[in-house]
Design an enzyme around this catalytic site. Sequence first.
Site, PDB file in Angstrom:
ATOM      1  N   GLU A   1       7.198  -2.113   4.386  1.00  0.00           N
ATOM      2  CA  GLU A   1       7.146  -2.929   3.152  1.00  0.00           C
ATOM      3  C   GLU A   1       5.507  -2.834   2.721  1.00  0.00           C
ATOM      4  OE1 GLU A   1       7.524  -5.550   0.170  1.00  0.00           O
ATOM      5  OE2 GLU A   1       8.731  -3.943   0.533  1.00  0.00           O
TER       6      GLU A   1
ATOM      7  N   HIS B   1       3.934   0.357   1.550  1.00  0.00           N
ATOM      8  CA  HIS B   1       4.393   0.528   0.024  1.00  0.00           C
ATOM      9  C   HIS B   1       3.287  -0.332  -0.817  1.00  0.00           C
ATOM     10  CE1 HIS B   1       7.294   0.005  -3.500  1.00  0.00           C
ATOM     11  NE2 HIS B   1       6.682   0.924  -3.603  1.00  0.00           N
TER      12      HIS B   1
ATOM     13  N   HIS C   1      11.817  -1.923 -11.419  1.00  0.00           N
ATOM     14  CA  HIS C   1      10.458  -1.524 -10.454  1.00  0.00           C
ATOM     15  C   HIS C   1      10.637   0.017 -10.418  1.00  0.00           C
ATOM     16  CE1 HIS C   1       6.958  -2.245  -8.314  1.00  0.00           C
ATOM     17  NE2 HIS C   1       7.711  -1.903  -7.068  1.00  0.00           N
TER      18      HIS C   1
ATOM     19  N   HIS D   1      28.158   6.284 -12.061  1.00  0.00           N
ATOM     20  CA  HIS D   1      26.984   7.002 -11.984  1.00  0.00           C
ATOM     21  C   HIS D   1      27.373   8.562 -11.714  1.00  0.00           C
ATOM     22  CE1 HIS D   1      23.187   8.343 -10.380  1.00  0.00           C
ATOM     23  NE2 HIS D   1      23.548   8.462  -9.069  1.00  0.00           N
TER      24      HIS D   1
ATOM     25  N   HIS E   1      16.554  12.792  -2.748  1.00  0.00           N
ATOM     26  CA  HIS E   1      17.213  12.535  -4.051  1.00  0.00           C
ATOM     27  C   HIS E   1      16.576  11.571  -5.085  1.00  0.00           C
ATOM     28  CE1 HIS E   1      20.888  13.135  -6.600  1.00  0.00           C
ATOM     29  NE2 HIS E   1      21.171  11.746  -6.560  1.00  0.00           N
TER      30      HIS E   1
END
Length: 328
Positions: free
Chosen positions: A70, A73, A130, A236, A294
Amino acid sequence: MNRLILATAALAFTVILVGAFTRLTDAGLGCPDWPGCYGFLTPTAAQANADLALSRYPDRPLEVAKAWAEMGHRYVASLLGLLILAIAVKCWRTPQRGHGLALAALVLFQGALGMWTVTLNLMPVVVMGHLLGGLTLFCLLILLWLRRRPHLPTALPALGGAAALALVALVVQIALGGWTSANYAAVVCTTLPVCEGSWWQNLDFASAFRLVQPRADSYEFGTLDYSARMTIHVTHRLWAVVTAASLFYLAWQLMRRPLWRSLGLAIALMTLLQVGLGLANVLFQLPLAVAVAHNGGGALLAMLLVSTNYLLRARARRSSPVGEEVPC
């Protein structure tokens, strides 16, 4: 300047991958506060003061690996923000001033979304926003680089409609992918081509796509029931067919024109790769490396489609000698 823009775009792509890794390893709340980590600047400091950290957040014991994911990032995203602000300043007295301002405004909003992701405990609409914001930053940086190129291919407005539709389809698909991930719906269907059992009898679009979900103490690991998550997953998958068809059609049309063949081939190959990665996610139950790839593939496809839409409509409005840069 062009090198700075490309380096910043590469960093934006890296932030997208790191963000995907953080999300997929369930490390989004690895540090339950913001901007620090258990009230400290680094996970190392939090670990050195473990008793104090635990007293501050007794319901979330420190997991060092997740905390570093975290905070890593956040550190990389902060560097990206500084570089984008530097680009905006350099563009202030140039024709690209509006583009620079848009980048600066978006990166500041991204910072706010990053804060809300933590403070609102992974609320799905914030997590999805985000992701979309990060992809938009990446594409805007590539678009700025293209705007500064002295020579562009002749416009091809005949394919403008197909390119615009393909981009819209892709944006919807990426948003659906973000919504799937934010609601922990990626592995609710384990069979192909759609879902196991009588899936069509359990569709619940009202619950599945309610952007503002009922308030919860935490949205980590999802709050929706099986029917809602299955509906998200199936949507999706089905929209992926529409998106792939539109991308392949555009790629085929581009490959018929010699000057555009390379771009068309890149779109076709990237689409094939994305389809393969999506199938692998289902067949192998979301392997981390495949799932992160992906996400990266989606970002690269978005970049290709934004570039294609710009180039198809671009005019030969610059006459600078080869190698000369447009000021910015």
